[in-house]
Structure formats: structure tokens, C-alpha cells
Design a protein around this motif. Structure first.
Motif, PDB file in Angstrom:
ATOM      1  N   ASN A 120       0.807  -1.222   0.000  1.00 18.89           N
ATOM      2  CA  ASN A 120       0.000   0.000   0.000  1.00 18.89           C
ATOM      3  C   ASN A 120       0.839   1.271   0.000  1.00 18.89           C
ATOM      4  O   ASN A 120       0.295   2.372   0.134  1.00 18.89           O
ATOM      5  CB  ASN A 120      -0.917   0.024   1.226  1.00 18.89           C
ATOM      6  N   ASP A 122       2.898   4.205  -1.537  1.00 14.56           N
ATOM      7  CA  ASP A 122       3.114   4.951  -2.777  1.00 14.56           C
ATOM      8  C   ASP A 122       3.720   6.305  -2.445  1.00 14.56           C
ATOM      9  O   ASP A 122       3.395   6.910  -1.411  1.00 14.56           O
ATOM     10  CB  ASP A 122       1.792   5.159  -3.519  1.00 14.56           C
ATOM     11  N   TYR A 123       4.581   6.773  -3.328  1.00 15.29           N
ATOM     12  CA  TYR A 123       5.164   8.107  -3.169  1.00 15.29           C
ATOM     13  C   TYR A 123       5.065   8.844  -4.492  1.00 15.29           C
ATOM     14  O   TYR A 123       5.531   8.361  -5.525  1.00 15.29           O
ATOM     15  CB  TYR A 123       6.632   8.010  -2.739  1.00 15.29           C
ATOM     16  N   MET A 124       4.379   9.984  -4.481  1.00 17.39           N
ATOM     17  CA  MET A 124       4.187  10.802  -5.675  1.00 17.39           C
ATOM     18  C   MET A 124       3.599   9.974  -6.813  1.00 17.39           C
ATOM     19  O   MET A 124       4.052  10.006  -7.962  1.00 17.39           O
ATOM     20  CB  MET A 124       5.498  11.490  -6.095  1.00 17.39           C
ATOM     21  N   ASN A 125       2.575   9.183  -6.451  1.00 19.01           N
ATOM     22  CA  ASN A 125       1.803   8.374  -7.408  1.00 19.01           C
ATOM     23  C   ASN A 125       2.614   7.257  -8.066  1.00 19.01           C
ATOM     24  O   ASN A 125       2.243   6.777  -9.141  1.00 19.01           O
ATOM     25  CB  ASN A 125       1.172   9.265  -8.482  1.00 19.01           C
ATOM     26  N   ARG A 126       3.704   6.842  -7.427  1.00 16.38           N
ATOM     27  CA  ARG A 126       4.434   5.666  -7.891  1.00 16.38           C
ATOM     28  C   ARG A 126       4.592   4.697  -6.746  1.00 16.38           C
ATOM     29  O   ARG A 126       4.910   5.099  -5.623  1.00 16.38           O
ATOM     30  CB  ARG A 126       5.813   6.039  -8.457  1.00 16.38           C
ATOM     31  N   HIS A 127       4.360   3.429  -7.010  1.00 12.03           N
ATOM     32  CA  HIS A 127       4.493   2.419  -5.963  1.00 12.03           C
ATOM     33  C   HIS A 127       5.942   2.369  -5.481  1.00 12.03           C
ATOM     34  O   HIS A 127       6.867   2.314  -6.294  1.00 12.03           O
ATOM     35  CB  HIS A 127       4.064   1.060  -6.500  1.00 12.03           C
ATOM     36  N   CYS A 128       6.135   2.404  -4.176  1.00 11.34           N
ATOM     37  CA  CYS A 128       7.497   2.440  -3.630  1.00 11.34           C
ATOM     38  C   CYS A 128       8.319   1.213  -4.012  1.00 11.34           C
ATOM     39  O   CYS A 128       9.547   1.295  -4.144  1.00 11.34           O
ATOM     40  CB  CYS A 128       7.434   2.565  -2.099  1.00 11.34           C
ATOM     41  N   TRP A 130       8.127  -0.643  -6.840  1.00  9.94           N
ATOM     42  CA  TRP A 130       7.902  -0.947  -8.249  1.00  9.94           C
ATOM     43  C   TRP A 130       9.013  -1.818  -8.827  1.00  9.94           C
ATOM     44  O   TRP A 130       8.761  -2.661  -9.700  1.00  9.94           O
ATOM     45  CB  TRP A 130       7.762   0.341  -9.060  1.00  9.94           C
ATOM     46  N   THR A 298       3.235   8.719   3.471  1.00  5.76           N
ATOM     47  CA  THR A 298       3.328   7.436   2.765  1.00  5.76           C
ATOM     48  C   THR A 298       3.092   6.275   3.717  1.00  5.76           C
ATOM     49  O   THR A 298       2.359   5.326   3.394  1.00  5.76           O
ATOM     50  CB  THR A 298       4.701   7.294   2.086  1.00  5.76           C
ATOM     51  N   SER A 302      -0.458   3.567   4.286  1.00  6.59           N
ATOM     52  CA  SER A 302      -0.269   2.124   4.069  1.00  6.59           C
ATOM     53  C   SER A 302      -0.814   1.262   5.198  1.00  6.59           C
ATOM     54  O   SER A 302      -0.812   0.032   5.098  1.00  6.59           O
ATOM     55  CB  SER A 302       1.224   1.818   3.901  1.00  6.59           C
TER      56      SER A 302
END
Length: 312
Positions: A120, A122-128, A130, A298, A302
Motif C-alpha cells: 500500500n 506509494d510516493y508521488m503516485n508511484r508504488h514504492c 515498483w 506514505t 499504508s
């Protein structure tokens, strides 16, 4: 000022899970090194001796001692053997997947621990995480094709989904010459029509648990090519693919109606050095905030709401 918390790092007992959460190279960025407790032999799988952690000011303890710390970190913590033994007031930090697994949610609710779920974050709409998701796709392709003794350049492949898992699978397949066709969520009917064209089907869709249908039913297996293979990286039991049952690295495949299924549920562990490095680099950014109970958007976003009515 709140008292600082301690953070324990334990080895996973999940089958063939070799990823670890924190490497010595990233501890230098952490202020509260003396609050970090590691299980003896924590870095053994990666050739990292306990002395490297101790030299940085961290503490090495037995597993039982580490599990008494305020915050417990393990990548596959949702699959851990200690989740139900934690005490009220402790915190867990790792991949939890309580939303997909009622048993995990119930264990968290019963023990009354707080869970920060990596899935869960995410940072600035990117999954941490990824990078780890891409590794899931990459590892699954490399492992599954090796098992069938085939090179991708001899196959025509359908991929369901366009996320990070899909992107990882695409990188390996395209670099090795496969013919790849990708289907969006709104192209399910087109995929069903074109299913007989493919040698390999890859499912990389995060399944919506509110759905009661499937994209592929058991009877659809009869429409696939002879000796075709399904690689279900998402591994949702009875999810997008009705016949999916999660498997292990030791026993990765099974047959249903002549179609080989591959559904290993932690393929990044096949690439555990790369995965551990990416995990460590990411979580090192949040450790001081956890230890010092500092606000972090963030992290707070989560938190698993285990008392939500969906878990009752």
C-alpha cells in the motif's frame, strides 16, 4: 518527546524466501542505528556476516529476542510463522496482503498489532516497491521458460495487464525475441477471442476481490494450443484465472486439462540479491520516521485497517 522505538529484522521461514529487508550499505543513511536489531545470520544468504551489522552500531540477537522489539520487519511478513504470536502494541512492516487473505487479517486483528503494508506504499503516485514488482515478472518468465526447456523467441505470448509486473515480463520476453501482445483491463473480451493464438499466457493483473467472475474459466483451457502454458504472476487463487492455485519454487507447476500452470507466489526471491538491494534502498528512507514516530504520509496511508467490516 516520545520514546524511540526499536526495530527487529528477522529471517523469513517461507520456502525459498531469501530476500532480506536491509543491507549494511544503506544503514549509513539511518540516524538511529543502535535501535536496529538483527537476527543472527540475517545476511547469510547474501554472504553478509553479522560483524558488518555490528560494526555499524546495530545489535545482533536470537530470533526470539528480535521478535520482542517494537517494530518487526520481514519482507513476506504476511506469510510469517510468528504473526499470531506478536503482542498488542507491536508493529509489523512488510508485505502483508491482508486484503487478499482473510486469515492474515484475522491474525492481525486478534493480536492487535499495527501493520504498515508495503503493497500500500506509494510516493508521488508511484508504488514504492515498483522495482520488486518488475522483478516478479522478470523472475517468473526466466524460471518458467527454463522449466519447459524453451526459448521465448519460439513463442507467441499474451500478457494481461500493463503495470510494473507486466513491464518486467515484457522486458525479458522482448529482449529474447518473443512475439508479445498486451491486453488492457478493458480488452478482456478481445483477449478471450484471440486466446487460441498464443503459446503462453501471462497474467499480471491485480485482481479486484469484489469480482465474482473470471477472465479465464476452466473450459477456456480447451481453446488453448497444445502444450500451451499459463504463467500467473499475480497468483490470485481462483482470481482472473479460475484454475490458478499458488505454487512454490520447489514445486512450481501443475497440469489442468493438458495446460501447464506456473503460479509461484514470490518470484522476486529467485533474484534475491537484486530484490534485496532494491527493498533496502527503499525502506531505509522510512526507518527513522518509524523509530521516532514521526508523521509520514506514505507510511500512514499504508496502514492496514484490520477492524474494517470487510474483515469480520
Amino acid at each position: 518527546m516520545l520514546e524511540k522505538k526499536t526495530m527487529g529484522f528477522v529471517n523469513s521461514h517461507k520456502e525459498n524466501e531469501k530476500r532480506i529487508a536491509l543491507l549494511p550499505e544503506h544503514i549509513a543513511t539511518i540516524t538511529n542505528k543502535e535501535k536496529l536489531f538483527f537476527e543472527k545470520g540475517y545476511g547469510d544468504a547474501l554472504g553478509i556476516p553479522d560483524a558488518e551489522y555490528m560494526a555499524l552500531g546495530c545489535v545482533i540477537q536470537s530470533r526470539e529476542e528480535v521478535l520482542r522489539q517494537d517494530i518487526i520487519c520481514e519482507p513476506k511478513i504476511g506469510d510469517s510463522d510468528f504473526l499470531s504470536r506478536l503482542r498488542k502494541g507491536q508493529t509489523v512492516f512488510g508485505w502483508v496482503h491482508a486484503e487478499q487473505n482473510r486469515d492474515i487479517a484475522e491474525k492481525l486483528a486478534q493480536s492487535e498489532v499495527k501493520a504498515y503494508a508495503w503493497e500500500n506504499m506509494d510516493y508521488m503516485n508511484r508504488h514504492c516497491f515498483w522495482v520488486n514488482n518488475e522483478l516478479a515478472g522478470e523472475g517468473a518468465i526466466m524460471h518458467a521458460y527454463q522449466l519447459i526447456g524453451e526459448m521465448p523467441y519460439n513463442t507467441k505470448v499474451a500478457i494481461l495487464g500493463r503495470g510494473n509486473v507486466s513491464h518486467g515480463a515484457q522486458k525479458i520476453l522482448l529482449n529474447l525475441g518473443a512475439e508479445v501482445h498486451i491486453y488492457n483491463r478493458n480488452q478482456e473480451e478481445l483477449f478471450k477471442k484471440e486466446l487460441p493464438n498464443y503459446d503462453v499466457l501471462i497474467n499480471a493483473i491485480l485482481w479486484d476481490l469484489k469480482r465474482t467472475d473470471h477472465i479465464m474459466y476452466r473450459e477456456d483451457l480447451q481453446r488453448m494450443k497444445k502444450n500451451a502454458m499459463i504463467i500467473d504472476v499475480s497468483c490470485d487463487r481462483g482470481g482472473a484465472i479460475e484454475t490458478t492455485v499458488p505454487t512454490t519454487i520447489d514445486n512450481p507447476t501443475y497440469m489442468v486439462d493438458g495446460i501447464l500452470h506456473y503460479a509461484v507466489d514470490h518470484t522476486p526471491s529467485l533474484l534475491y540479491r537484486t530484490a534485496s538491494r532494491s527493498i533496502s534502498e527503499e525502506i531505509s528512507k522510512y526507518i527513522d520516521d518509524l523509530i521516532e514516530s514521526r508523521a509520514n504520509a506514505t507510511l500512514e496511508a499504508s496502514v492496514v485497517a484490520v477492524m474494517d467490516p470487510m474483515y469480520k
